[in-house]
Design an enzyme around this catalytic site. Structure first.
Site, PDB file in Angstrom:
ATOM      1  N   SER A 135       0.851  -1.185   0.000  1.00 13.12           N
ATOM      2  CA  SER A 135       0.000   0.000   0.000  1.00 13.12           C
ATOM      3  C   SER A 135       0.884   1.231   0.000  1.00 13.12           C
ATOM      4  O   SER A 135       2.048   1.180   0.407  1.00 13.12           O
ATOM      5  CB  SER A 135      -0.888  -0.004   1.247  1.00 13.12           C
ATOM      6  OG  SER A 135      -1.508   1.255   1.441  1.00 13.12           O
ATOM      7  N   TYR A 148      -1.867  -1.187  10.056  1.00 11.33           N
ATOM      8  CA  TYR A 148      -1.850  -1.375   8.605  1.00 11.33           C
ATOM      9  C   TYR A 148      -0.533  -0.882   8.014  1.00 11.33           C
ATOM     10  O   TYR A 148       0.109  -1.580   7.221  1.00 11.33           O
ATOM     11  CB  TYR A 148      -3.026  -0.627   7.983  1.00 11.33           C
ATOM     12  CG  TYR A 148      -3.240  -0.932   6.521  1.00 11.33           C
ATOM     13  CD1 TYR A 148      -3.727  -2.169   6.110  1.00 11.33           C
ATOM     14  CD2 TYR A 148      -2.984   0.032   5.548  1.00 11.33           C
ATOM     15  CE1 TYR A 148      -3.950  -2.452   4.769  1.00 11.33           C
ATOM     16  CE2 TYR A 148      -3.193  -0.240   4.202  1.00 11.33           C
ATOM     17  CZ  TYR A 148      -3.683  -1.482   3.817  1.00 11.33           C
ATOM     18  OH  TYR A 148      -3.883  -1.752   2.493  1.00 11.33           O
TER      19      TYR A 148
END
Length: 252
Positions: A135, A148
């Site tokens: 990401s 995350y």
């Protein structure tokens, strides 16, 4: 970018990004193995739709990436692994160890286990492609994303280490770092934005796009096409990368 005769495992295959990756790889000639942990009805609809779009059968395996034994059962004849992810949106002060553990398990431990089993097979064959979906938050920081961001950063480090080890054996390993995309994965964040701003879903998506220099949101199909390229002979000497597909967000 022919991948005739190759087999690809796509995790999260019933999601917006996973399904696009499966379609792109299938159109290049790959046999598709898919896994997800949705309920049977959702899976049946998703795989049925995929089969029509791919113009070929999609072999599905139920798999909960929180369970190691489920992953072991999957890793037999795999040429490409495309791990998915999970995010819990919490401020650091209120984040629980349980949610952090779950993010580590799905976003880092599961990819490690998939990559390990796939790598052994690929090394014996003298050819393989591993593509990890990281990401943009693996490259930059953001509030409410400690778990995350930490796991997606770790996934980039894992990618680089595998790339170096696999290089002499014809095995490449790369990671892709997308910005936010309009998939079910983004749905909780969009709902939260709508509640806070009072704006429509479309306006919220426009606001997200405005964070990028291109003023465009990344689409699943753009990421899928990059996955296919990284699995192709054209990417034979491309390994160890963390490629942003983020409209220039991380370049600012």
């Amino acid at each position: 970018m022919s991948l005739n005769g190759k087999t690809a495992l796509v995790t999260g295959i019933c999601g917006g990004l996973g399904s696009e990756i499966a379609v792109s790889l299938a159109r290049s000639g790959c046999t598709i193995l898919g896994t997800d942990r949705f309920d049977p009805e959702t899976v049946a609809d998703g795989i049925g739709n995929l089969t029509q779009r791919c113009k070929t059968d999609v072999r599905y395996f139920e798999c909960n990436l929180l369970k190691r034994e489920c992953i072991t059962d999957l890793c037999q004849k795999i040429d490409s692994a495309v791990p998915s992810g999970i995010v819990h949106s919490d401020f650091l002060g209120s984040k629980t160890l349980e949610s952090f553990d779950e993010e580590i398990t799905v976003n880092l431990k599961a990819p490690f286990q998939l990559c390990k089993y796939a790598y052994v097979s690929m090394k014996k064959k003298g050819w393989g492609r591993i593509v990890n979906i990281s990401s943009m938050l693996g490259l930059v920081g953001c509030t409410q994303s400690t778990g995350y961001a930490a796991t997606k950063s770790g996934l980039i480090g894992l990618t680089r280490a595998i790339a170096v080890e696999g290089a002499p054996h014809g095995v490449t390993c790369n990671s892709i770092c997308p910005s936010l995309m309009d998939t079910n994965f983004l749905k909780p964040a969009l709902v939260s934005m709508q509640k806070e701003s009072g704006e429509s879903r479309e306006k919220c998506l426009e606001s997200l796009a405005g964070m990028n220099p291109t003023n465009k949101n990344t689409t699943p199909s753009q990421v899928a096409e990059l996955v296919t390229f990284l699995c192709s002979p054209a990417a034979d000497n491309t390994t160890g990368t963390a490629i942003p597909v983020d409209g220039g967000y991380t370049a600012q």
